[in-house]
Design a protein around this motif. Structure first.
Motif, short mmCIF file in Angstrom:
data_model
loop_
_atom_site.label_atom_id
_atom_site.label_comp_id
_atom_site.label_asym_id
_atom_site.label_seq_id
_atom_site.Cartn_x
_atom_site.Cartn_y
_atom_site.Cartn_z
N LEU A 303 0.85 -1.19 0.00
CA LEU A 303 0.00 0.00 0.00
C LEU A 303 0.89 1.24 0.00
CD1 LEU A 303 -2.37 -1.37 2.76
CD2 LEU A 303 -2.99 -1.07 0.36
N VAL A 304 0.55 2.22 -0.85
CA VAL A 304 1.41 3.40 -0.97
C VAL A 304 0.61 4.67 -0.71
CG1 VAL A 304 3.08 2.36 -2.53
CG2 VAL A 304 1.03 3.41 -3.48
N LEU A 321 -3.58 0.72 7.86
CA LEU A 321 -3.04 0.06 9.05
C LEU A 321 -3.92 -1.09 9.53
CD1 LEU A 321 -1.79 3.19 11.01
CD2 LEU A 321 -0.38 1.25 10.28
N MET A 322 -5.16 -1.14 9.08
CA MET A 322 -6.04 -2.24 9.47
C MET A 322 -5.73 -3.53 8.71
SD MET A 322 -7.77 -0.84 11.83
CE MET A 322 -6.61 0.49 12.20
N THR A 323 -4.90 -3.45 7.67
CA THR A 323 -4.47 -4.63 6.92
C THR A 323 -3.10 -5.07 7.44
OG1 THR A 323 -3.16 -3.54 5.19
CG2 THR A 323 -5.55 -3.52 4.92
N ILE A 327 3.23 -0.81 4.26
CA ILE A 327 2.79 0.53 3.85
C ILE A 327 4.04 1.37 3.61
CG2 ILE A 327 1.50 2.60 4.48
CD1 ILE A 327 -0.02 0.76 6.52
N VAL A 328 4.11 1.97 2.43
CA VAL A 328 5.18 2.93 2.13
C VAL A 328 4.53 4.29 1.97
CG1 VAL A 328 7.08 3.55 0.59
CG2 VAL A 328 6.51 1.13 0.96
N LEU A 344 5.48 1.62 12.26
CA LEU A 344 4.57 0.72 11.55
C LEU A 344 4.55 0.98 10.05
CD1 LEU A 344 1.55 0.88 14.02
CD2 LEU A 344 3.53 -0.65 14.07
N LEU A 345 5.19 2.05 9.61
CA LEU A 345 5.21 2.42 8.19
C LEU A 345 6.66 2.51 7.71
CD1 LEU A 345 2.38 3.53 9.27
CD2 LEU A 345 2.54 5.20 7.42
#
Length: 397
Positions: A303-304, A321-323, A327-328, A344-345
């Motif tokens: 996810l971007v 964030l629910m997946t 994430i970038v 987290l990212l």
């Protein structure tokens, strides 16, 4: 508690960040046992006009609702522009008159609210008037530092007409926001950073967390796969600026390493110009105006979030964030979230660094991160209701 909620526009369907934020909060407050009345405007025609199905969906969850259409004319526009140093233009469009005002007053009298909840500044005139008339307090929900957000959109806009329109909307807005907050019983901020901004200027607020779509739905059983996914409104200037940067600067670097790599863009209301632009870009697939974005969200490998400007909280980050997918994001994607969320990212600002992080994420295992699972617990309907009750109790003490 009986709460009359004044929303800046029709919050359903919740297919944009601002709409989704309001709609999800309404659902959470209803789950918390509050009786609600929604007051909102709507577009009478065009792509933003609610359908009969949209209205029926709202009424199924909100049995008390009062709506009136946005009215436009050259005379009204001139009158609103002349008064904008005192009442900003977008707030002036949300002042009912004549029979509409009398009908709204009667509906509010019949509902007999205990609290008025103002979602952003745009319904400020009506809420201040109602608070005086009924001798009631109001709470102000801050979605953004609006005067900075609107100015940022003006700077990010590509066309001169859009730049002028966004700048006109800024006239008188900073003072208007301060006045509304100072008159509120409670100021409830979407963002920790915004809360600190207002506190430094003498406005004490409390954090009321936004909610992701997953707060009300289970993970979809069937997903739609993609390599990279961009999710977001395709009409706001900051989203468009970030998406164009991603397509022009980052994606070619990735396709040089893997020519078959594809970016899927899922979003609402793209212009004809943007549709043509994305269709002509190698390795881009546009999926516009999807009825349900969750299958795309949970089907992506990476996810971007390339958006570099804004205010408040980017709900797209919260939904991501629910997946469990990596994430970038650019640093703006963390705006307003607790500092611990930075771990987290994957954060990158330059095209080369962003491409490197995406490439690493594509080769990383997509396992559930315990820290990410724990962070999700902050963003639940119960959390919203607990935060509101704590704020009300502290205010009454």
């Amino acid at each position: 508690m009986r709460i009359a909620v004044f929303a800046p526009d029709c919050p359903y369907p919740p297919n944009r960040g601002g709409r989704a934020d309001v709609w999800r909060r309404l659902l959470a407050l209803g789950q918390g046992g509050h009786e609600l009345m929604l007051v909102h405007l709507y577009e009478p025609a065009g792509p933003l006009a609610p359908t009969p199905q949209d209205l029926a969906a709202m009424d199924a969850r909100l049995p008390r609702r009062f709506a009136f259409p946005i009215k436009r004319s050259p005379w009204r526009a001139l009158k609103q522009l002349a008064g904008s140093p005192w009442v900003p233009r977008h707030a002036a469009t949300r002042v009912p008159e004549g029979d509409e005002l009398r009908s709204l007053d009667a509906a509010l009298d019949a509902f007999a609210p205990d609290l008025l909840l103002l979602e952003g500044p745009w319904f400020g005139q009506m809420v201040k008037r109602t608070a005086r008339r009924l001798a009631l307090p109001y709470a102000y929900r801050s979605h953004n530092i609006e005067h900075r957000y609107m100015l940022g959109q003006a700077r990010a806009a590509q066309h001169w007409r859009d730049r002028i329109a966004w700048r006109l909307a800024c006239i008188g807005l900073q003072r208007y926001e301060f006045d509304l907050m100072r008159g509120a019983r409670l100021v409830l901020d979407i963002s920790q950073e915004d809360r600190a901004f207002w506190a430094a200027r003498g406005v004490a607020g409390r954090w009321l967390p936004p909610l992701p779509e997953q707060a009300f739905r289970d993970r979809p059983q069937a997903v739609l796969p993609s390599d990279l996914l961009f999710l977001g409104n395709l009409s706001t200037p900051n989203n468009l600026q970030g998406l164009r940067w991603l397509v022009a600067e980052v994606l070619p670097l990735l396709r040089a390493r893997r020519p078959e790599l594809c970016l899927t863009v899922v979003g609402s209301r793209p212009s004809a110009e943007l549709v043509a632009e994305l269709q002509a870009a190698p390795g881009v697939r546009l999926m516009a105006d999807q009825a349900d974005v969750l299958p795309w969200l949970f089907g992506a490998r990476v996810l971007v979030n390339p958006v570099a400007t804004g205010s408040g909280v980017q709900l797209k980050t919260l939904d991501m964030l629910m997946t469990d997918a990596p994430i970038v994001s650019r640093a703006q994607g963390l705006s307003g979230l607790p500092e611990s969320f930075a771990a987290l990212l994957r954060i990158a600002e330059t095209p080369a660094a962003f491409a490197d992080e995406v490439w690493a994420a594509l080769h990383a295992p997509a396992d559930a991160d315990p820290a990410r699972v724990a962070a999700r617990r902050l963003f639940t309907p119960a959390g919203v209701n607990e935060a509101l009750q704590a704020a009300l109790a502290q205010e009454a003490a």
